[in-house]
Design a protein around this motif. Sequence first.
Motif, PDB file in Angstrom:
ATOM      1  N   LYS A 718     -71.114  26.182  64.362  1.00 33.82           N
ATOM      2  CA  LYS A 718     -71.671  25.311  65.395  1.00 33.82           C
ATOM      3  C   LYS A 718     -71.996  26.204  66.593  1.00 33.82           C
ATOM      4  CE  LYS A 718     -68.884  21.381  63.914  1.00 33.82           C
ATOM      5  NZ  LYS A 718     -67.883  20.367  64.307  1.00 33.82           N
ATOM      6  N   ALA A 719     -73.254  26.535  66.674  1.00 31.73           N
ATOM      7  CA  ALA A 719     -73.684  27.517  67.694  1.00 31.73           C
ATOM      8  C   ALA A 719     -73.436  27.003  69.107  1.00 31.73           C
ATOM      9  CB  ALA A 719     -75.161  27.843  67.490  1.00 31.73           C
ATOM     10  N   ALA A 720     -73.812  25.777  69.400  1.00 30.51           N
ATOM     11  CA  ALA A 720     -73.684  25.223  70.762  1.00 30.51           C
ATOM     12  C   ALA A 720     -72.222  25.128  71.167  1.00 30.51           C
ATOM     13  CB  ALA A 720     -74.352  23.865  70.831  1.00 30.51           C
ATOM     14  N   ALA A 721     -71.394  24.626  70.277  1.00 36.72           N
ATOM     15  CA  ALA A 721     -69.973  24.460  70.600  1.00 36.72           C
ATOM     16  C   ALA A 721     -69.303  25.805  70.793  1.00 36.72           C
ATOM     17  CB  ALA A 721     -69.285  23.669  69.491  1.00 36.72           C
ATOM     18  N   ALA A 722     -69.733  26.812  70.023  1.00 38.17           N
ATOM     19  CA  ALA A 722     -69.115  28.134  70.151  1.00 38.17           C
ATOM     20  C   ALA A 722     -69.426  28.766  71.492  1.00 38.17           C
ATOM     21  CB  ALA A 722     -69.599  29.032  69.026  1.00 38.17           C
ATOM     22  N   GLU A 723     -70.601  28.490  72.048  1.00 42.25           N
ATOM     23  CA  GLU A 723     -70.948  29.054  73.365  1.00 42.25           C
ATOM     24  C   GLU A 723     -70.111  28.411  74.474  1.00 42.25           C
ATOM     25  OE1 GLU A 723     -75.074  28.579  73.781  1.00 42.25           O
ATOM     26  OE2 GLU A 723     -75.635  30.086  72.277  1.00 42.25           O
ATOM     27  N   GLU A 724     -69.819  27.161  74.369  1.00 38.79           N
ATOM     28  CA  GLU A 724     -69.064  26.472  75.420  1.00 38.79           C
ATOM     29  C   GLU A 724     -67.600  26.868  75.414  1.00 38.79           C
ATOM     30  OE1 GLU A 724     -69.693  22.386  74.784  1.00 38.79           O
ATOM     31  OE2 GLU A 724     -71.829  22.416  75.303  1.00 38.79           O
ATOM     32  N   ARG A 725     -67.002  27.072  74.242  1.00 42.66           N
ATOM     33  CA  ARG A 725     -65.570  27.360  74.134  1.00 42.66           C
ATOM     34  C   ARG A 725     -65.350  28.854  74.278  1.00 42.66           C
ATOM     35  NH1 ARG A 725     -63.873  24.709  68.586  1.00 42.66           N
ATOM     36  NH2 ARG A 725     -61.854  25.600  69.230  1.00 42.66           N
ATOM     37  N   LYS A 726     -64.346  29.194  75.053  1.00 46.74           N
ATOM     38  CA  LYS A 726     -64.040  30.590  75.296  1.00 46.74           C
ATOM     39  C   LYS A 726     -62.968  31.061  74.313  1.00 46.74           C
ATOM     40  CE  LYS A 726     -65.042  30.413  80.242  1.00 46.74           C
ATOM     41  NZ  LYS A 726     -64.512  30.635  81.624  1.00 46.74           N
ATOM     42  N   PRO A 727     -62.913  32.361  74.089  1.00 50.11           N
ATOM     43  CA  PRO A 727     -61.872  32.890  73.205  1.00 50.11           C
ATOM     44  C   PRO A 727     -60.492  32.677  73.806  1.00 50.11           C
ATOM     45  CG  PRO A 727     -63.666  34.459  73.460  1.00 50.11           C
ATOM     46  CD  PRO A 727     -63.908  33.378  74.468  1.00 50.11           C
ATOM     47  N   THR A 728     -59.530  32.512  72.956  1.00 46.03           N
ATOM     48  CA  THR A 728     -58.145  32.314  73.384  1.00 46.03           C
ATOM     49  C   THR A 728     -57.350  33.580  73.114  1.00 46.03           C
ATOM     50  OG1 THR A 728     -57.583  31.389  71.233  1.00 46.03           O
ATOM     51  CG2 THR A 728     -58.250  29.841  72.941  1.00 46.03           C
ATOM     52  N   GLU A 729     -56.174  33.663  73.742  1.00 44.37           N
ATOM     53  CA  GLU A 729     -55.359  34.862  73.610  1.00 44.37           C
ATOM     54  C   GLU A 729     -54.578  34.866  72.302  1.00 44.37           C
ATOM     55  OE1 GLU A 729     -52.036  37.339  76.266  1.00 44.37           O
ATOM     56  OE2 GLU A 729     -52.777  35.363  76.911  1.00 44.37           O
ATOM     57  N   PHE A 730     -54.194  33.671  71.858  1.00 43.88           N
ATOM     58  CA  PHE A 730     -53.389  33.557  70.650  1.00 43.88           C
ATOM     59  C   PHE A 730     -54.114  32.676  69.633  1.00 43.88           C
ATOM     60  CE2 PHE A 730     -50.361  34.426  74.042  1.00 43.88           C
ATOM     61  CZ  PHE A 730     -49.620  35.471  73.504  1.00 43.88           C
ATOM     62  N   LEU A 731     -53.720  32.877  68.412  1.00 45.61           N
ATOM     63  CA  LEU A 731     -54.193  32.018  67.307  1.00 45.61           C
ATOM     64  C   LEU A 731     -53.113  30.996  67.025  1.00 45.61           C
ATOM     65  CD1 LEU A 731     -56.436  31.572  65.128  1.00 45.61           C
ATOM     66  CD2 LEU A 731     -55.054  32.990  63.602  1.00 45.61           C
ATOM     67  N   VAL A 732     -53.447  29.728  67.180  1.00 46.98           N
ATOM     68  CA  VAL A 732     -52.465  28.659  67.023  1.00 46.98           C
ATOM     69  C   VAL A 732     -52.550  28.153  65.579  1.00 46.98           C
ATOM     70  CG1 VAL A 732     -51.686  26.412  67.813  1.00 46.98           C
ATOM     71  CG2 VAL A 732     -52.718  28.037  69.434  1.00 46.98           C
ATOM     72  N   VAL A 733     -51.416  28.272  64.885  1.00 46.04           N
ATOM     73  CA  VAL A 733     -51.346  27.821  63.496  1.00 46.04           C
ATOM     74  C   VAL A 733     -50.170  26.882  63.377  1.00 46.04           C
ATOM     75  CG1 VAL A 733     -51.088  28.499  61.096  1.00 46.04           C
ATOM     76  CG2 VAL A 733     -52.334  29.983  62.683  1.00 46.04           C
ATOM     77  N   GLU A 734     -50.481  25.584  63.179  1.00 43.13           N
ATOM     78  CA  GLU A 734     -49.447  24.555  63.031  1.00 43.13           C
ATOM     79  C   GLU A 734     -48.462  24.596  64.204  1.00 43.13           C
ATOM     80  OE1 GLU A 734     -47.606  24.915  59.268  1.00 43.13           O
ATOM     81  OE2 GLU A 734     -49.446  24.513  58.120  1.00 43.13           O
ATOM     82  N   GLY A 735     -48.996  24.754  65.430  1.00 42.90           N
ATOM     83  CA  GLY A 735     -48.173  24.734  66.634  1.00 42.90           C
ATOM     84  C   GLY A 735     -47.560  26.058  67.004  1.00 42.90           C
TER      85      GLY A 735
END
Length: 976
Positions: A718-735
């Motif tokens: 999803k190109a549009a959604a990817a531009e709006e969301r910024k990268p995060t510091e951690f990868l959240v997996v099941e909390g």
Amino acid sequence: MASSHSSSPVPQSKSSDAFFKKETDASKRFRPVQSLPDVCPKEPTGDASNLCDSPSLVVDQHRWTIYHSKVNLPAALNDPRLAKRESDFFTKTWGVDFVDTEVTPSFYLPQITKEHFASYQQEITPREKIHEKCKNICPPKDTFDRTLLHTHDKSRTDLEQVPKIFMKPDFALEDSITFNAVLPWSHFNTAGGKGNRDAASSKLLQEKLSHYLDIVEVNIAHQISLRSEAFFHAMTSQHELQDYLRKTSQAVKLLREKISKIDKVMCEGSLRVLRLSLTRNNCIKAYNKLKLMATVHQTQPTVQLLLSTSEFVGALDLIATTQEVLQQELQGIHSFRHLGSQLCELEKLIDKMMIAEFSTYARNDLNRPLEDDCQILEEERLVSLVFGLLKQRKLNFYEIYGDEMIITAKNIIKQCVVNTVSQIEEIDTEVVVKLADQMRMMNFPQWFDLLKNIFSKFTIFLKRIKATLNVIRSVVLLVLDKNQKTRDLEDTLQKDSAKDSMVDTEVAYLTHEGLFISDAFGEGDLPVAAADTTSQRNVSPSSEPCSSDSVSEPEGTTDSSSSKEQTSSSVTPGGVEMMITDDMKLTDLELGKLANNIQDLLYNASDICHDRSVKFLMARAKDGFLEKLNSSEFVALSRLMEGFILDTEQICGRKSMSLRGALQSQANRFVNRFHEERKTKLSLLLDNERWKQAEVPAEFQDLVDSVSDGRISLPEKKAAAAEERKPTEFLVVEGQKYATVGTVLLLIRIILEYCQCVDNIPSITTDMLTRLSDLLKYFNSRSCQLVLGAGALQVVGLKTITTKNLALSSRCLQLIVHYIPIIRAHFEARLQPKQFSMLRHFDHITKDYHDHIAEISAKLVAIMDSLFDKLLSKYEVKAPVPSACFRNICKQMAKMHEAIYDLLPEEQTQMLFLRINASYKLHLKRQLAHLNVVNDGGPQNGLVTADVAFYTGNLQALKGLNALDLNMAEIWEQKR
């Protein structure tokens, strides 16, 4: 004397050593009777050479006696009429020395004298006297018989004097041989001085013949005298017999007159009526026969008319019926003598026509435009052809259809390629002539559309073949069913006939015993068969034809043979009705085998389509085109091929392995390339990885979130959604938060690509599992080399491997371990039960990862352990407090906590610091023991306690470690 020598009955031999041997055969012992020559040497003497070989009563029944001798031997040898003494016939024959020769006595015969018979005479003399006395006292009663016997013996002896030539049944003096034998006139015509002798011989011959005549007349008279009474009685009876015959003749004449009158009055009219009725019936039969001949005469034109409309079955039935009529009802008709052979030739011609017609039908049926409809082409014509071929036992006609299928399958691919190439402007057909080269110039979308078109054409092609073969097979099964029904009907009729014969036997027995059927059976117990039989018997007398019209009805049928054939109507699956006769000379085994061959032909059609498709794929794969496809293209190709394989299996009912094998082969190549590309990519990423925490793009978070939903799939970008969301510091997996490096993020995506590929191509599940296991093992071993083995110092150029690098590597490994059970479940759902043993690879990988994580943790503890050993070995218990050593230790502990706290979960941090604390206490305890500092409350004890309190306060002040139980009392030696 010569007479004494010549009269011996013993035959003489010319050899000196010859002896007399007694012969056992009477016919050999006594030679044929031959009289010695009289004056006339050519007198008929009964010589066997001059007589016929027919039986003679005189010669055959009696042996030679003295009565056969005409003249004594001395008289023959001493003829007074001779002028001088001549040698006799003995000396002429046996030589001059014959007279003086003495016979040598035999060594085998004893000398017999009177003394040898003395005992016999003494014994027989008294018996002879008694016998003579009895004859004188008692004269014999059969005097007359003895007289007759004596007379008969005497007459027989007289008759024996007559030569046998006169007794021959074919005696005739007209025969020159017989005449010369009886009257030897040649002897009387000799000239010279022998005239008197000739006259004497003639006179003597006349006397002999007269003597023979007298003997015969005397015997005839004697025979008549013996039967005189019977002769005169017969003459008397002749008159009476004539009277009887005269009366009988008159009675017969009267009877004939009466019979003639009765015949005229009572019989002539009735016989004339019967004769006219028989004549009328014969005329009707002749008329019907002529009608039948006229019908048979029209056979050939009718057959030609039927063949013009492709009615092969009707033509064959007509020929078979005509042949049967010719062999039965019209047998021997001269005008039809050549019709049978003509019909046989016509039948052979029909066979060739049917085969050619079926070949034309198969070609037209398979080569018509491949549209979506699967209607059968001219079903009635097909049914007629198949039925005719079965009737003629042409059971290999399906091979013609199979050959046409192969040709048509080739043409389908060729036509599809030509049509596709003609629509592509980039391909110059004048420069590139070969279709294979033109096909190789297509790009993947063009070639993919061509393959899809070919598969669709093949699907319609198989459906059409299936419909046609179903009609053919239904005809064969209908004939088989008819044969079985006919056989069941025959069995039923045989059982009924057996029951009828049994009932007839019972009825005959009851009638013979004088009983009524109703007495033996109650009305309810009377068998049905018996009732039917009796009813037929009661009806049969009244149902006899009373007029000549009814007699002519059975003879009036022009198709007598057709009445013997039972016909039944059957309907094919397409709704075509056909008549099945009983003249199909096919066994159930042959029909069943033919039905199976037709079903195999449908399987062969599927194999042909698959084989042609494989050749098409191999022609395109020569330049490595298929191996260069990306994942999406190969997945699309695999799905297309899988869909076609499933369609053919549904149509034909059997799996064809050629196309599936080609797909598997290409899939294996694809898997190898897919795995090598990703392994190479992972290797490059690891070689360039600096093992620093990377930011997590939104698309990777979405990827992880999609897996958390319980399904492994690559989400759409999803190109549009990817531009709006910024990268995060951690990868959240099941909390849980996972700090990772960029390589691990890409590795997760690669793992999901493996899983997604398994979903798209189920046939490569096992290969993908093996390749994925290899990839995970490679990541584990390579990361261990780079981090724990410090390989990153040379590969990337890192100055040192920090605790942060170690903690980050451990956390990355934990992230992969988290996904291994999910991956295992994904593959387990797609494996066969017999393949579950391959899942042990994941167990081994999980163990390897846990061992790696444990090694990293041990490495972190070892780093602090070496630090404690270095610092505490220089520790001295003295002021100021806290000491520099403890301040340095707390500083290093704070750095360690700062490096790993954000990377590892709090539980793992606490566990790690507990292990580090245990190492610290061990080294401190060892140093205190070395310094002889004990827990005695002294000054040194107080200084140590102050340093330990400083250490404990700083450690518990770290984030997340405030509740950590350090248990520092263990640093003191326990008092024993």
